[in-house]
Each structure stands twice: as C-alpha cells, then as structure tokens.
Design a protein around this motif. Structure first.
Motif, short mmCIF file in Angstrom:
data_model
loop_
_atom_site.label_atom_id
_atom_site.label_comp_id
_atom_site.label_asym_id
_atom_site.label_seq_id
_atom_site.Cartn_x
_atom_site.Cartn_y
_atom_site.Cartn_z
N CYS A 194 -4.29 90.13 2.28
CA CYS A 194 -5.57 90.57 1.71
C CYS A 194 -5.43 90.87 0.22
O CYS A 194 -6.32 90.58 -0.57
N LEU A 195 -4.30 91.46 -0.16
CA LEU A 195 -4.08 91.80 -1.56
C LEU A 195 -3.83 90.56 -2.43
O LEU A 195 -3.84 90.65 -3.66
N MET A 196 -3.60 89.42 -1.79
CA MET A 196 -3.45 88.17 -2.54
C MET A 196 -4.79 87.48 -2.79
O MET A 196 -4.85 86.49 -3.51
N ILE A 197 -5.85 88.02 -2.19
CA ILE A 197 -7.17 87.39 -2.30
C ILE A 197 -7.82 87.75 -3.63
O ILE A 197 -7.89 88.92 -4.01
N HIS A 198 -8.32 86.76 -4.32
CA HIS A 198 -9.05 86.95 -5.57
C HIS A 198 -10.21 85.98 -5.61
O HIS A 198 -10.10 84.84 -5.13
N THR A 199 -11.32 86.40 -6.15
CA THR A 199 -12.48 85.51 -6.28
C THR A 199 -13.30 85.92 -7.50
O THR A 199 -13.39 87.12 -7.82
N ASN A 200 -13.89 84.94 -8.14
CA ASN A 200 -14.79 85.20 -9.26
C ASN A 200 -16.25 85.07 -8.84
O ASN A 200 -17.15 85.17 -9.67
N ASN A 201 -16.45 84.82 -7.55
CA ASN A 201 -17.81 84.67 -7.03
C ASN A 201 -18.45 86.05 -6.91
O ASN A 201 -18.02 86.89 -6.11
N HIS A 202 -19.47 86.29 -7.71
CA HIS A 202 -20.11 87.62 -7.76
C HIS A 202 -20.73 88.00 -6.42
O HIS A 202 -20.64 89.16 -5.99
N VAL A 203 -21.35 87.04 -5.75
CA VAL A 203 -22.00 87.33 -4.46
C VAL A 203 -20.96 87.76 -3.43
O VAL A 203 -21.13 88.75 -2.71
N ALA A 204 -19.86 87.00 -3.37
CA ALA A 204 -18.80 87.34 -2.42
C ALA A 204 -18.21 88.70 -2.73
O ALA A 204 -17.96 89.51 -1.81
N GLN A 205 -17.97 88.98 -4.01
CA GLN A 205 -17.44 90.28 -4.40
C GLN A 205 -18.36 91.41 -3.99
O GLN A 205 -17.91 92.45 -3.49
#
Length: 372
Positions: free
Chosen positions: A283-294
């Motif tokens: 889980c700590l390896m997960i990154h996203t720039n998608n604002h909706v997902a965040q």
C-alpha cells in the motif's frame, strides 16, 4: 493540516472493507458457509492486524506529547461510551427480542457483552484503548531502538505469532498421529504480562518500524532491522502463498473441529503476520496523480472509524430487509454465485456507511463522533 499518506488510507480502506465482509458473513441470511464463502472470509483474517499496523505506522514515528496523548485517550473513551449507548438503543429498539437490564448496559460499557446482541465488534476499540494506554511506554522503547526494541519485538512475537503458530502445527500433528499435543503449550500465557492483546502490540510496533523506514527515511533514527524494499511482484506472490497457507489451516480446522468461515487463532498466525506487513508495504508503494482517486481514497481513509461504528447496524437492517419475498431467490443460487452477490451487497453496505459518515462528520457536535 498534516499531509496524508495515500498508502495508509488505502490500507485502512482494505481493512475496513474486510471487516464489513467478515461481519456480514456472520449475520446475513444467505451467505454461503461452504468453500466458496470461506475463500472470501479467509482473506478477512488480516483486517484487524492491518488496522493496528497502520495505527503504529502513523503514531510511532511522530513526536509524543504525553499530556495531549492522554487527553485524546480520554476523548476516545468518552466517544466510545456514547457509541455504546447508541448501539444499545439501536439493538433494543430494532430487535427487542433479547431481555437486557441496566446491569447488562453497565457491563457493556465496561467491556462486556450487551446481553445476546451482536455488539462484540467493540472489542477492537477496547484493544485500541489498551494499546493507547501504554503507548508512551511503547514509544519510549521504539525511540530507543536497537536491542531494546528488538528484544520487545522478539518477546511479543514468541508469545503470539510464535506460540500460536506452534499450537496449530501441534494440533495438525495430533490429528495426524491420533494424539493430542496442542495443550503442551497451553500454559505459556502464564509467562507474559501482555495477555490476549500481545499480538496487538506486536502489529502496532512492527507497523511503526515499517512506516518509519518507508515513509520517514532519514527523519528519525533507525528503529530496528532495516527494511530492504521488496519488489511488488515478489510481495504479491508472498501474499498469495500466505493466503494458501491460511486457507489450508482453515480447511484443517473445519475438518477437525467444524470451524466455519474463520480461522482459530487467525490473527496470531505467522502467515497472517507476514501478509499484514506485506500488504501495508504494498500500500505504501502506491502513488497516483489522479485527483478523483486521491479524493475517494482520502475520504475513505478518514472515515473508517465512522464506517466501523455504523456497519453492524447497517448489516442488521439489511438482514431484516432480506426477509422480504424478493430475496428468497438467493436461497436457490449456486454457492459461487451467492458469494459474488453477497460481496456486491457488502460493497453497497460499505459505501452507504461511508457516505453516511462523510455527511455526519460535517454536522456540528455530531461530527465529533465520526472524527476519531
């Protein structure tokens, strides 16, 4: 406002969904108790350990203000007392079939059961309060690091993950040989002061170690064994292997003792421990720039407490709805399809509780009950 770590919110969301799934399987009318249903509930064995690991990862690397901490603990105790009162009123009004007294209510407030009503899910909050009560001592050892922390982790591991994994292995040996061996280790609890919540402290500490290394590298002194970043594919493969071991354990217990859906000592077993830490690392390896997902993940992570407090009431109401004739068709579905449909229902209950928590969290005064 402190910056939120996406991975922690993902881990909390996974844990909360699995909690809802596990409790749903106990209280719904049409959940499959066969292998297909067990395939789903076996995965739920990491739900509580994952919550405690995330709590440790969030708290232990931070600086401790003892007075502020105990003020927060007092607020938690008060909020849980209010939630227990609301839960007691809900089950008496909605069900009303079980006789309860003022004495039962007082026992409930002090950690007991509320008659025969399904209020046992509050045990998690009791365990959390227990950990928070000794948190300054755990923090002291965590900050000291080195041999002090390693020794505590080893002792906790020996008396929880180690002992109970050994008990299960002895149980299997006994079944194969026709003799009983598991009771040999039955008295080991006499040698530890941590009692039944020792595994909670273990997950809390190891979660803190992982969070310190993966999220705060260089910010704090090294706490214990260095974490070498594992490749996601290897971690996923290890999680699958651990799941297979856990499912095999469940099937053995089902055959020997008719254990259904759950695993005896499930939270305390070595495969559960490994799975929990690996899932948190993934889980700590997960990154996203998608604002909706965040936004969705953040809102879910912020409201897991509200979902936890609401979910069993929602499951109870849904079980009553299932008495309607339209749900009778579920009894004719094949087991695999019943499980799929039930997982969809679990997702619906989870989302409904999440939305309710998000809304109520913004209501003055009431919002304090959802902001833990």
């Amino acid at each position: 406002m402190k910056q939120r770590i996406l991975g922690y919110d993902v881990a909390k969301t996974i844990a909360m969904f699995l909690v809802v799934l596990l409790h749903y399987s106990f209280y719904t009318r049409y959940y499959s108790g066969g292998l297909d249903g067990t395939l789903a509930t076996t995965a739920c064995v990491v739900c509580v350990p994952l919550f405690f690991a995330v709590n440790g990862a969030l708290l232990l690397p931070r600086k401790l203000d003892v007075r502020k901490h105990y003020r927060k603990l007092a607020a938690i105790v008060a909020i849980i007392a209010i939630w227990k009162t609301l839960a007691a009123l809900f089950f008496v009004v909605v069900d009303g079939t079980q006789p309860v007294s003022i004495k039962d209510f007082l026992k409930f407030q002090f950690g007991g059961a509320f008659g025969a009503y399904p209020t046992g899910y509050f045990w998690f909050m009791h365990a959390l309060i227990a950990v928070y009560a000794v948190y300054p001592a755990l923090k002291l050892v965590f900050d000291a690091g080195g041999m002090a922390l390693r020794s505590l982790v080893v002792v906790l591991s020996a008396f929880t993950v180690g002992k109970d994994t050994a008990v299960v292995l002895l149980d299997m040996l006994g079944a194969a040989s026709g003799h009983e061996f598991a009771s040999i280790l039955g008295g080991l609890s006499e040698f530890t002061v941590f009692g039944g919540y020792g595994y909670v402290a273990l997950y809390f500490l190891v979660g803190g170690i992982l969070g310190n290394v993966m999220v705060h590298p260089g910010e704090n002194p090294p706490t214990a064994w260095p974490w070498k970043r594992i490749k996601p594919a290897v971690a996923i493969a290890a999680v699958v292997l651990c799941y297979v071991l856990l499912l095999g354990t469940q099937r053995f217990q089902h055959a020997v003792r008719s254990t259904n859906l759950t695993i005896d000592y499930g939270y305390w077993l070595l495969p559960t421990f490994a799975t929990t830490i690996l899932i948190l690392a993934l889980c700590l390896m997960i990154h996203t720039n998608n604002h909706v997902a965040q936004t969705i993940i953040t809102q879910s992570g912020q409201n897991t407490f509200g979902v936890y407090m609401l979910h069993l009431m929602a499951i109870t109401l849904f079980a009553k709805v299932q008495q309607l004739p339209g749900f009778a068709a579920m009894g004719t579905l094949r087991h695999g399809m019943v499980t799929v449909v039930n997982i969809v229902f679990v997702l619906m209950i989870f989302v409904c509780c999440l939305l309710a928590s998000c809304v109520l969290r913004r209501v003055p005064l009431i919002g304090k009950l959802f902001s833990l």
